[in-house]
Motif scaffolding. Structure first.
Motif, PDB file in Angstrom:
ATOM      1  N   LYS A 160      95.656  51.774  42.069  1.00 32.36           N
ATOM      2  CA  LYS A 160      94.844  50.681  41.520  1.00 32.36           C
ATOM      3  C   LYS A 160      93.813  50.165  42.514  1.00 32.36           C
ATOM      4  CE  LYS A 160      98.107  48.809  38.135  1.00 32.36           C
ATOM      5  NZ  LYS A 160      98.907  47.632  37.735  1.00 32.36           N
ATOM      6  N   ASN A 161      94.146  50.232  43.798  1.00 33.89           N
ATOM      7  CA  ASN A 161      93.227  49.712  44.815  1.00 33.89           C
ATOM      8  C   ASN A 161      91.939  50.517  44.903  1.00 33.89           C
ATOM      9  OD1 ASN A 161      95.095  47.738  45.554  1.00 33.89           O
ATOM     10  ND2 ASN A 161      96.118  49.116  46.986  1.00 33.89           N
ATOM     11  N   TYR A 162      91.979  51.746  44.349  1.00 40.17           N
ATOM     12  CA  TYR A 162      90.804  52.610  44.431  1.00 40.17           C
ATOM     13  C   TYR A 162      90.157  52.836  43.068  1.00 40.17           C
ATOM     14  CZ  TYR A 162      92.135  53.599  49.226  1.00 40.17           C
ATOM     15  OH  TYR A 162      92.436  53.476  50.555  1.00 40.17           O
ATOM     16  N   MET A 163      90.603  52.096  42.049  1.00 39.86           N
ATOM     17  CA  MET A 163      89.993  52.217  40.727  1.00 39.86           C
ATOM     18  C   MET A 163      88.649  51.496  40.719  1.00 39.86           C
ATOM     19  SD  MET A 163      93.341  51.695  38.263  1.00 39.86           S
ATOM     20  CE  MET A 163      92.611  52.239  36.730  1.00 39.86           C
ATOM     21  N   THR A 164      87.659  52.110  40.097  1.00 37.78           N
ATOM     22  CA  THR A 164      86.332  51.509  40.031  1.00 37.78           C
ATOM     23  C   THR A 164      86.265  50.567  38.836  1.00 37.78           C
ATOM     24  OG1 THR A 164      85.398  53.220  38.600  1.00 37.78           O
ATOM     25  CG2 THR A 164      85.426  53.671  40.961  1.00 37.78           C
ATOM     26  N   THR A 165      85.070  50.064  38.563  1.00 38.60           N
ATOM     27  CA  THR A 165      84.895  49.173  37.412  1.00 38.60           C
ATOM     28  C   THR A 165      84.925  49.948  36.099  1.00 38.60           C
ATOM     29  OG1 THR A 165      82.502  49.366  37.716  1.00 38.60           O
ATOM     30  CG2 THR A 165      83.592  47.451  38.709  1.00 38.60           C
ATOM     31  N   ASN A 166      84.752  51.277  36.185  1.00 39.85           N
ATOM     32  CA  ASN A 166      84.761  52.107  34.973  1.00 39.85           C
ATOM     33  C   ASN A 166      86.172  52.635  34.702  1.00 39.85           C
ATOM     34  OD1 ASN A 166      81.911  51.886  34.673  1.00 39.85           O
ATOM     35  ND2 ASN A 166      81.662  53.453  36.259  1.00 39.85           N
ATOM     36  N   ILE A 200      90.872  61.581  33.320  1.00 38.07           N
ATOM     37  CA  ILE A 200      92.189  62.074  33.739  1.00 38.07           C
ATOM     38  C   ILE A 200      92.993  62.578  32.544  1.00 38.07           C
ATOM     39  CG2 ILE A 200      94.421  61.353  34.695  1.00 38.07           C
ATOM     40  CD1 ILE A 200      92.834  59.486  36.574  1.00 38.07           C
ATOM     41  N   GLU A 201      92.973  61.823  31.443  1.00 39.49           N
ATOM     42  CA  GLU A 201      93.760  62.200  30.263  1.00 39.49           C
ATOM     43  C   GLU A 201      93.320  63.541  29.687  1.00 39.49           C
ATOM     44  OE1 GLU A 201      93.561  58.906  27.590  1.00 39.49           O
ATOM     45  OE2 GLU A 201      94.705  57.578  28.934  1.00 39.49           O
ATOM     46  N   LYS A 202      92.030  63.800  29.719  1.00 43.08           N
ATOM     47  CA  LYS A 202      91.515  65.076  29.210  1.00 43.08           C
ATOM     48  C   LYS A 202      92.109  66.243  30.003  1.00 43.08           C
ATOM     49  CE  LYS A 202      87.172  67.446  28.133  1.00 43.08           C
ATOM     50  NZ  LYS A 202      85.685  67.376  28.212  1.00 43.08           N
ATOM     51  N   MET A 203      92.186  66.102  31.321  1.00 45.64           N
ATOM     52  CA  MET A 203      92.757  67.161  32.158  1.00 45.64           C
ATOM     53  C   MET A 203      94.260  67.296  31.938  1.00 45.64           C
ATOM     54  SD  MET A 203      90.707  66.845  35.794  1.00 45.64           S
ATOM     55  CE  MET A 203      91.147  65.131  36.109  1.00 45.64           C
ATOM     56  N   ASP A 243      91.982  67.273  43.127  1.00 40.87           N
ATOM     57  CA  ASP A 243      90.736  67.597  43.823  1.00 40.87           C
ATOM     58  C   ASP A 243      89.535  67.069  43.038  1.00 40.87           C
ATOM     59  OD1 ASP A 243      89.306  68.849  45.965  1.00 40.87           O
ATOM     60  OD2 ASP A 243      88.733  70.445  44.577  1.00 40.87           O
ATOM     61  N   LEU A 244      89.554  67.246  41.715  1.00 41.68           N
ATOM     62  CA  LEU A 244      88.468  66.735  40.870  1.00 41.68           C
ATOM     63  C   LEU A 244      88.445  65.206  40.882  1.00 41.68           C
ATOM     64  CD1 LEU A 244      88.803  69.204  37.856  1.00 41.68           C
ATOM     65  CD2 LEU A 244      86.864  69.046  39.432  1.00 41.68           C
ATOM     66  N   CYS A 245      89.635  64.596  40.929  1.00 45.54           N
ATOM     67  CA  CYS A 245      89.710  63.131  41.016  1.00 45.54           C
ATOM     68  C   CYS A 245      89.107  62.641  42.332  1.00 45.54           C
ATOM     69  CB  CYS A 245      91.161  62.665  40.900  1.00 45.54           C
ATOM     70  SG  CYS A 245      91.840  62.775  39.236  1.00 45.54           S
ATOM     71  N   ALA A 246      89.405  63.353  43.411  1.00 42.20           N
ATOM     72  CA  ALA A 246      88.885  62.965  44.725  1.00 42.20           C
ATOM     73  C   ALA A 246      87.359  63.000  44.745  1.00 42.20           C
ATOM     74  CB  ALA A 246      89.449  63.892  45.798  1.00 42.20           C
ATOM     75  N   LYS A 247      86.784  63.984  44.064  1.00 44.06           N
ATOM     76  CA  LYS A 247      85.319  64.095  44.020  1.00 44.06           C
ATOM     77  C   LYS A 247      84.684  62.924  43.276  1.00 44.06           C
ATOM     78  CE  LYS A 247      85.221  69.119  44.473  1.00 44.06           C
ATOM     79  NZ  LYS A 247      84.993  70.422  43.803  1.00 44.06           N
ATOM     80  N   LYS A 248      85.467  62.294  42.390  1.00 41.82           N
ATOM     81  CA  LYS A 248      84.988  61.107  41.678  1.00 41.82           C
ATOM     82  C   LYS A 248      85.481  59.821  42.347  1.00 41.82           C
ATOM     83  CE  LYS A 248      84.152  62.779  36.988  1.00 41.82           C
ATOM     84  NZ  LYS A 248      82.851  62.114  36.809  1.00 41.82           N
ATOM     85  N   HIS A 249      86.039  59.976  43.560  1.00 38.99           N
ATOM     86  CA  HIS A 249      86.541  58.847  44.356  1.00 38.99           C
ATOM     87  C   HIS A 249      87.681  58.112  43.653  1.00 38.99           C
ATOM     88  CE1 HIS A 249      83.090  59.571  46.900  1.00 38.99           C
ATOM     89  NE2 HIS A 249      82.295  59.447  45.851  1.00 38.99           N
ATOM     90  N   ILE A 250      88.518  58.880  42.937  1.00 38.61           N
ATOM     91  CA  ILE A 250      89.715  58.325  42.306  1.00 38.61           C
ATOM     92  C   ILE A 250      90.920  58.815  43.105  1.00 38.61           C
ATOM     93  CG2 ILE A 250      91.070  58.146  40.191  1.00 38.61           C
ATOM     94  CD1 ILE A 250      88.568  59.123  38.659  1.00 38.61           C
ATOM     95  N   LEU A 251      91.682  57.890  43.664  1.00 38.97           N
ATOM     96  CA  LEU A 251      92.853  58.265  44.458  1.00 38.97           C
ATOM     97  C   LEU A 251      94.076  58.346  43.552  1.00 38.97           C
ATOM     98  CD1 LEU A 251      94.051  58.875  47.245  1.00 38.97           C
ATOM     99  CD2 LEU A 251      94.460  56.441  47.533  1.00 38.97           C
ATOM    100  N   VAL A 252      94.681  59.533  43.463  1.00 31.59           N
ATOM    101  CA  VAL A 252      95.873  59.715  42.634  1.00 31.59           C
ATOM    102  C   VAL A 252      96.971  60.386  43.443  1.00 31.59           C
ATOM    103  CG1 VAL A 252      94.565  59.875  40.484  1.00 31.59           C
ATOM    104  CG2 VAL A 252      95.142  61.963  41.722  1.00 31.59           C
ATOM    105  N   ASN A 257      94.918  61.829  48.260  1.00 33.22           N
ATOM    106  CA  ASN A 257      95.478  62.530  47.109  1.00 33.22           C
ATOM    107  C   ASN A 257      96.500  63.567  47.564  1.00 33.22           C
ATOM    108  OD1 ASN A 257      93.623  61.030  45.770  1.00 33.22           O
ATOM    109  ND2 ASN A 257      92.588  62.716  44.759  1.00 33.22           N
ATOM    110  N   SER A 258      97.717  63.492  47.029  1.00 35.66           N
ATOM    111  CA  SER A 258      98.765  64.399  47.499  1.00 35.66           C
ATOM    112  C   SER A 258      99.785  64.679  46.404  1.00 35.66           C
ATOM    113  CB  SER A 258      99.472  63.822  48.732  1.00 35.66           C
ATOM    114  OG  SER A 258     100.022  62.553  48.444  1.00 35.66           O
TER     115      SER A 258
END
Length: 424
Positions: free
Chosen positions: A217-223, A231-234, A277-286, A316-317
């Motif tokens: 949650k600390n890395y979630m953007t305003t979108n 994420i759900e699509k993947m 990896d795709l999440c990291a490119k969008k700056h989403i930490l999972v 991401n790990s």
């Protein structure tokens, strides 16, 4: 014929049974009615062998089992969630006795954003609201005390609660209270999931696997909505690949269920790595925790154990856990296989050090096939400072689990490096 126990507060158990008793499934039901969560955990553990599955009427009972070290179930368990439909129905009941204007509401379990969205959608004017989110270690009496104090101080004028015990106690105090109950549709859908798990348990010879993806949650953007759709699509595609099911547990958490072998094969693990990896490119930490077990319950418990290791990585790990081993972070140079055995637990207790530290130090020796390390090398693997690892080493030395040596192989002037030899 399946035998299933419906467990929870009396009103929830009665409602659930009345909805399910005429279903087409070949099921015999047993009703265990108990308002306080603390009284249900022990009963479920004692009665496990007498049922094919347990249908819990709330999240509190389920999480009290998850945090219980002695709970290791071989029978499938499902629990009823409270979402938007439940809350809409509760507001409908509230409207019969109270005005929807100038409300000061206290509520629990349902996510805060869901509550806000419903109020906006139905133009419910709030003067104030107080949300008690679900916390593992928080007791029902703690929730109750907060509500009573808030009401006495006129910060709220009514309560919407998912807890049967709290509902009854507030009724006794003549505090306006309304029960957040799962709807008929939600009950039927969760029950179908339990039946699926029971059939999976009966049919599968291999262990069940659970994958939990958690968004930091600390890395979630305003979108937030855009990120969830991404994420759900993947995850929907991934669930098809592993012939499993995916469900949203909360605003920041998804759970997938399948056969362990399908989840653990190289292609599947690579798919999970591609997702983070795709999440990291969008700056989403999972973080992704994988667990395996003889039931969905045990597999989820191990998956959450994996997640606890992910948190320490700060990136991401993916970790994977069984009853006797934790492995990760997968696909990284630091990947280790951590054993879960009584000897390491004893060292942890003797030294009063976190078990994961002892496990990591033990796994590092096996991976490198070496018993000698510098404090710098150890700190790097444990993601802590050299100062912190030196404090840990001091304790281990005092308990004769580590010996300090001098590195005489160093060429040139200066003091020889300190190296440490492990005796476990």
């Amino acid at each position: 014929m399946m035998k299933i126990a419906i467990v929870g507060a009396e009103d929830s158990v009665n409602k659930t049974y009345n909805i399910l008793k005429n279903t087409n499934y070949n099921v015999t039901f047993f009703l265990k009615k108990e308002d306080q969560i603390k009284n249900t955990t022990k009963w479920i553990m004692q009665e496990e062998e007498n049922f094919d599955g347990f249908f819990l009427t709330g999240i509190g009972i389920y999480h009290s089992l998850l945090k219980c070290e002695q709970a290791s179930f071989n029978k499938p368990i499902a629990f009823l969630k409270r979402g938007a439909m439940s809350l809409i129905k509760t507001f409908w009941e509230l409207k019969k006795t109270m005005s929807l204007k100038n409300l000061k509401i206290g509520f629990d379990i349902v996510e805060e954003q869901t509550f806000i969205n419903i109020c906006n959608e139905f133009s419910i004017k709030l003067e104030n609201y107080y949300h008690q989110e679900y916390i593992f270690c928080k007791t029902e009496n703690a929730y109750l005390k907060n509500y009573v104090d808030m009401y006495k101080n006129k910060k709220i004028n009514c309560v919407l609660t998912s807890f049967g015990y709290i509902y009854k106690e507030l009724k006794k105090l003549n505090i306006p209270v309304f029960r957040i109950q799962a709807t008929n549709i939600e009950i039927e859908e969760e029950f179908k999931d339990l039946i699926y798990r029971i059939k999976l348990k009966r049919a599968e010879k291999n262990k069940i696997g659970v994958v939990i993806l958690k968004i930091n949650k600390n890395y979630m953007t305003t979108n937030i909505l855009e990120e969830r759709i991404f994420i759900e699509k993947m995850l929907i595609q991934y669930s098809k690949d592993i012939k499993g099911s995916v469900q949203s547990i909360s605003a920041d958490e998804y759970l997938l269920i399948s056969n362990t072998e399908l989840i653990k094969n190289d292609e599947s693990l690579q798919s999970l790595f591609d997702i983070i990896d795709l999440c990291a490119k969008k700056h989403i930490l999972v973080d992704i925790g994988i667990g395996e077990g003889s039931t969905v319950f045990n597999a989820e418990k191990n998956a959450r154990k994996s997640l606890s290791f992910c948190k320490k990585e700060m990136e991401n790990s993916i970790f994977i856990s069984s009853d006797n081993e934790i492995k990760g972070p997968l696909f990284k140079k630091k990947e280790l296989s951590l054993k879960i055995d009584n000897n390491l637990k004893q060292i942890s207790e003797n030294c009063k050090l976190n078990l994961s530290i002892i496990q990591t130090l033990n796994a590092l020796q096996e991976k490198e096939m070496d018993y000698f390390f510098t404090s710098y090398e150890l700190a790097k693997y444990l993601n802590i400072t050299e100062r912190s690892i030196n404090r840990i080493l001091k304790i281990l030395i005092e308990n004769n689990y580590v010996e300090e040596k001098k590195d005489t192989s160093k060429i040139g002037a200066g003091r020889p490096r300190r190296i440490f030899k492990f005796n476990f």
